[in-house]
Each structure stands twice: as C-alpha cells, then as structure tokens.
Design a protein around this motif. Structure first.
Motif, PDB file in Angstrom:
ATOM      1  N   LEU A 212      13.704  30.950   2.381  1.00 56.13           N
ATOM      2  CA  LEU A 212      12.808  30.837   2.798  1.00 56.13           C
ATOM      3  C   LEU A 212      13.431  30.675   4.217  1.00 56.13           C
ATOM      4  O   LEU A 212      13.004  31.958   5.263  1.00 56.13           O
ATOM      5  N   LEU A 213      14.001  30.220   5.305  1.00 60.26           N
ATOM      6  CA  LEU A 213      14.367  29.238   6.554  1.00 60.26           C
ATOM      7  C   LEU A 213      15.671  31.124   6.576  1.00 60.26           C
ATOM      8  O   LEU A 213      15.087  31.697   7.561  1.00 60.26           O
ATOM      9  N   ASP A 214      16.138  31.558   5.945  1.00 56.03           N
ATOM     10  CA  ASP A 214      16.661  32.447   6.405  1.00 56.03           C
ATOM     11  C   ASP A 214      16.421  33.825   6.392  1.00 56.03           C
ATOM     12  O   ASP A 214      16.977  34.397   7.679  1.00 56.03           O
ATOM     13  N   ALA A 215      15.348  34.056   5.247  1.00 60.73           N
ATOM     14  CA  ALA A 215      14.865  35.112   5.848  1.00 60.73           C
ATOM     15  C   ALA A 215      13.899  34.846   6.782  1.00 60.73           C
ATOM     16  O   ALA A 215      13.712  36.198   7.424  1.00 60.73           O
ATOM     17  N   LEU A 216      13.640  34.450   7.067  1.00 60.63           N
ATOM     18  CA  LEU A 216      12.404  34.142   8.482  1.00 60.63           C
ATOM     19  C   LEU A 216      13.327  34.000  10.066  1.00 60.63           C
ATOM     20  O   LEU A 216      12.477  35.274  10.531  1.00 60.63           O
ATOM     21  N   LYS A 217      14.409  34.052   9.743  1.00 64.73           N
ATOM     22  CA  LYS A 217      15.323  33.770  10.238  1.00 64.73           C
ATOM     23  C   LYS A 217      15.611  35.506  10.829  1.00 64.73           C
ATOM     24  O   LYS A 217      15.734  36.379  12.168  1.00 64.73           O
ATOM     25  N   ARG A 218      16.082  35.774   9.872  1.00 63.57           N
ATOM     26  CA  ARG A 218      16.211  36.888   9.899  1.00 63.57           C
ATOM     27  C   ARG A 218      15.101  38.393  10.575  1.00 63.57           C
ATOM     28  O   ARG A 218      15.392  39.313  10.913  1.00 63.57           O
ATOM     29  N   ALA A 219      14.539  37.863  10.013  1.00 63.53           N
ATOM     30  CA  ALA A 219      12.615  38.491  10.317  1.00 63.53           C
ATOM     31  C   ALA A 219      12.768  38.354  11.732  1.00 63.53           C
ATOM     32  O   ALA A 219      11.519  39.350  11.618  1.00 63.53           O
ATOM     33  N   GLY A 220      13.018  37.325  12.309  1.00 63.91           N
ATOM     34  CA  GLY A 220      13.307  37.361  14.021  1.00 63.91           C
ATOM     35  C   GLY A 220      11.755  36.331  14.080  1.00 63.91           C
ATOM     36  O   GLY A 220      11.611  36.308  15.421  1.00 63.91           O
ATOM     37  N   ALA A 221      11.539  35.443  13.483  1.00 61.67           N
ATOM     38  CA  ALA A 221      10.593  33.706  13.719  1.00 61.67           C
ATOM     39  C   ALA A 221      11.244  33.024  14.614  1.00 61.67           C
ATOM     40  O   ALA A 221      12.478  32.817  14.662  1.00 61.67           O
ATOM     41  N   TRP A 222      10.437  32.429  15.200  1.00 59.08           N
ATOM     42  CA  TRP A 222      11.241  31.139  15.813  1.00 59.08           C
ATOM     43  C   TRP A 222      10.569  29.786  14.783  1.00 59.08           C
ATOM     44  O   TRP A 222       9.314  30.095  14.828  1.00 59.08           O
ATOM     45  N   VAL A 223      11.845  28.858  14.120  1.00 56.98           N
ATOM     46  CA  VAL A 223      11.176  28.130  13.195  1.00 56.98           C
ATOM     47  C   VAL A 223      11.410  26.671  13.834  1.00 56.98           C
ATOM     48  O   VAL A 223      13.250  26.899  14.700  1.00 56.98           O
ATOM     49  N   ALA A 224      11.182  26.004  13.432  1.00 62.87           N
ATOM     50  CA  ALA A 224      11.317  24.632  13.613  1.00 62.87           C
ATOM     51  C   ALA A 224      11.031  23.655  12.905  1.00 62.87           C
ATOM     52  O   ALA A 224       9.977  23.976  12.021  1.00 62.87           O
ATOM     53  N   VAL A 225      11.510  22.318  12.872  1.00 63.86           N
ATOM     54  CA  VAL A 225      10.857  20.658  12.134  1.00 63.86           C
ATOM     55  C   VAL A 225       9.941  20.147  13.060  1.00 63.86           C
ATOM     56  O   VAL A 225      10.267  19.708  14.311  1.00 63.86           O
ATOM     57  N   VAL A 226       8.683  19.754  12.196  1.00 61.34           N
ATOM     58  CA  VAL A 226       8.439  19.106  13.066  1.00 61.34           C
ATOM     59  C   VAL A 226       8.025  18.309  11.972  1.00 61.34           C
ATOM     60  O   VAL A 226       7.413  18.213  11.081  1.00 61.34           O
ATOM     61  N   THR A 227       8.152  17.272  12.515  1.00 64.76           N
ATOM     62  CA  THR A 227       7.957  15.841  11.591  1.00 64.76           C
ATOM     63  C   THR A 227       7.751  14.617  11.766  1.00 64.76           C
ATOM     64  O   THR A 227       8.607  14.273  13.163  1.00 64.76           O
ATOM     65  N   ASN A 228       7.005  13.883  11.167  1.00 64.15           N
ATOM     66  CA  ASN A 228       6.690  11.650  11.896  1.00 64.15           C
ATOM     67  C   ASN A 228       8.010  11.503  11.586  1.00 64.15           C
ATOM     68  O   ASN A 228       7.855  11.714  10.038  1.00 64.15           O
ATOM     69  N   GLY A 229       8.291  10.215  12.153  1.00 70.76           N
ATOM     70  CA  GLY A 229       9.706   9.728  11.415  1.00 70.76           C
ATOM     71  C   GLY A 229      10.439   9.173  12.674  1.00 70.76           C
ATOM     72  O   GLY A 229      10.186   9.263  13.775  1.00 70.76           O
ATOM     73  N   ARG A 230      11.668   8.326  12.245  1.00 71.73           N
ATOM     74  CA  ARG A 230      12.296   7.843  13.664  1.00 71.73           C
ATOM     75  C   ARG A 230      13.384   8.951  13.863  1.00 71.73           C
ATOM     76  O   ARG A 230      14.254   9.981  12.875  1.00 71.73           O
ATOM     77  N   LYS A 231      13.868   9.126  14.987  1.00 72.69           N
ATOM     78  CA  LYS A 231      14.553  10.072  15.250  1.00 72.69           C
ATOM     79  C   LYS A 231      16.298  10.019  14.089  1.00 72.69           C
ATOM     80  O   LYS A 231      16.336  11.345  13.347  1.00 72.69           O
ATOM     81  N   ASN A 232      17.132   9.404  14.198  1.00 68.71           N
ATOM     82  CA  ASN A 232      18.650   9.324  13.669  1.00 68.71           C
ATOM     83  C   ASN A 232      18.208   9.510  12.420  1.00 68.71           C
ATOM     84  O   ASN A 232      18.391  10.416  11.190  1.00 68.71           O
ATOM     85  N   ASP A 233      16.858   8.793  11.464  1.00 64.70           N
ATOM     86  CA  ASP A 233      17.087   9.548   9.680  1.00 64.70           C
ATOM     87  C   ASP A 233      16.440  10.569   9.588  1.00 64.70           C
ATOM     88  O   ASP A 233      16.934  11.172   8.378  1.00 64.70           O
TER      89      ASP A 233
END
Length: 239
Positions: free
Chosen positions: A115-136
């Motif tokens: 799904l990530l790859d398909a959205l990128k191919r379609a031209g979407a700007w894709v990001a991960v948004v997460t609660n937690g510690r940076k290194n983890d």
C-alpha cells in the motif's frame, strides 16, 4: 489510475505498519512456556501485559523510568496478575526470554508495504506519525525497510506532543504543506488515531484488524485489512 483524493497520507506505526501485536503474542507464548502457564491463559496474559504497558508507557515518555525498568515492570505486573511472583533475577531472565522472541519475529503488517508503494507511485506525500521514543520507532522503520518508502517521520518525543492532540495533527499537516482537509490518517487505534485526526479536520481510515466494536464517524472509513490492495486503494482514490 484515478487521481488521489488526498495530497498527504499519514500512517500510524505500531499495529498499522509494524505488527506489534503478532510479535507480542509470539513473545508471550515463549514466556508462558518458560513459566509453565497453560495456553488457555494466552488471552488474559496478553490483556494483562497491555494494561501494564499502558501504565508504564506514560512514565517512560516522561522520563520517570528507563526503558529497561518499563519492560521489567510490564512483565512483573502481567505475571503477578496470574499469581506468579518472581524475584528480580528471575524477572530479568524471563524478560530476556520475552525480548529474544519478540525481536526475532519483527515484520510488517500484511499488505502495508504494498500500500505504501502504491500510494507513492500515485503521487501521495506519505509520512509515519507515531507516539513513542525516537530511537525505538526509527529502529522499527529501519529494520523493516520502511524508511525509504516514506517522505517523513513524525515522532511524539521530537514534537513535544502526542496523538490525539490537535497540536500533533496540526504539526503533521504543516509538515506536509497541506490543509487538514487534504490529509488522511490511517491507524488502528480509534481514540488515538481516528478521533484525533478527524477532530483536526482530516479524513481517516480505521484499520480494524481485530474486529473491535464499530464506531460512528462520518469522516472515517473502516477496513479490516490492507488486502486485497486494489480494494483498499479505492478509499484513497477519486471515484
């Protein structure tokens, strides 16, 4: 392929891209074997571990305890809830059993990479948004090979705020250089991911893999899986 409905697509990490629950179940199975707990307590042990994870997670993010202390306390609490009291030395050895099994089985949620790859191919700007510690959180993305597949990663420890706050989602939209109405949030936790995103003006796709009770929200769409890809993509494309 039809045009995208959204300019930016935000994905939660744990249990949306990173299959945390599957990893934990395998780790808890190893723990049950080590302490000779019957398999019929699998569900209650998982629920207990989740309760104690939530109890310690806020303390960890606040810097009140270390990651090692948090992990030990989660395990101690889950075992105590099942009538097992262990000393510190035994607890440390059981945590090593749990951690070895958990780390051995890291994998992405089925269909998420496609799904990530398909959205990128379609031209979407894709990001991960997460609660937690940076290194983890970055370690999970790196090990699963997901970092090259996204445009940005927003982590609560760095931002100074957490989902579901409006501040978090406003910062996410700003990073995408989009209005909230041009964004969609994909996540598994209703209150954290879906309520927070829709309150900020975004649309949302709720990944309900474990058939939690359905919720009513006109701005949210429910899916049970990222497969088949063609069906899931319909939620991101213009009619």
């Amino acid at each position: 392929m039809p045009a995208l409905r959204y300019k930016a697509v935000f994905f939660d990490l744990d249990d949306t891209l990173f299959d945390h629950r599957a990893h934990r179940r395998e780790a808890l199975a190893a723990l049950r074997a080590a302490v000779r707990l019957n398999g019929d307590v699998a569900a209650s042990l998982e629920a207990a571990h989740e309760r104690h994870l939530q109890r310690t997670h806020g303390l960890l993010l606040a810097g009140a305890i270390t990651l090692e202390q948090a992990r030990l306390e989660r395990l101690r609490g889950a075992l105590a809830d099942h009538g097992l009291e262990v000393d510190d030395e035994r607890l440390a050895s059981l945590e090593a059993v749990y951690r070895s099994a958990y780390d051995r089985h890291w994998r992405s949620v089925p269909g998420s990479v496609e799904l990530l790859d398909a959205l990128k191919r379609a031209g979407a700007w894709v990001a991960v948004v997460t609660n937690g510690r940076k290194n983890d959180q970055l370690a999970k993305l790196q090990r699963l090979g997901l970092l090259p597949r996204v445009d940005d990663v927003l982590i609560s420890e760095e931002l100074g705020c957490e989902k579901p706050s409006l501040e978090f989602f406003a910062l996410a939209a700003k990073r995408a250089r989009c209005q909230a109405c041009e964004c969609v949030m994909v996540g598994d936790l209703w209150n954290t991911d879906i309520v927070g995103a829709t309150a900020s003006g975004m649309s949302a796709v709720w990944l309900n893999r474990y058939q939690r009770d359905p919720q009513a929200n006109a701005a949210a769409t429910e899916i049970r899986s990222f497969q088949p890809l063609e069906s899931v993509l319909e939620h991101f494309l213009q009619p």
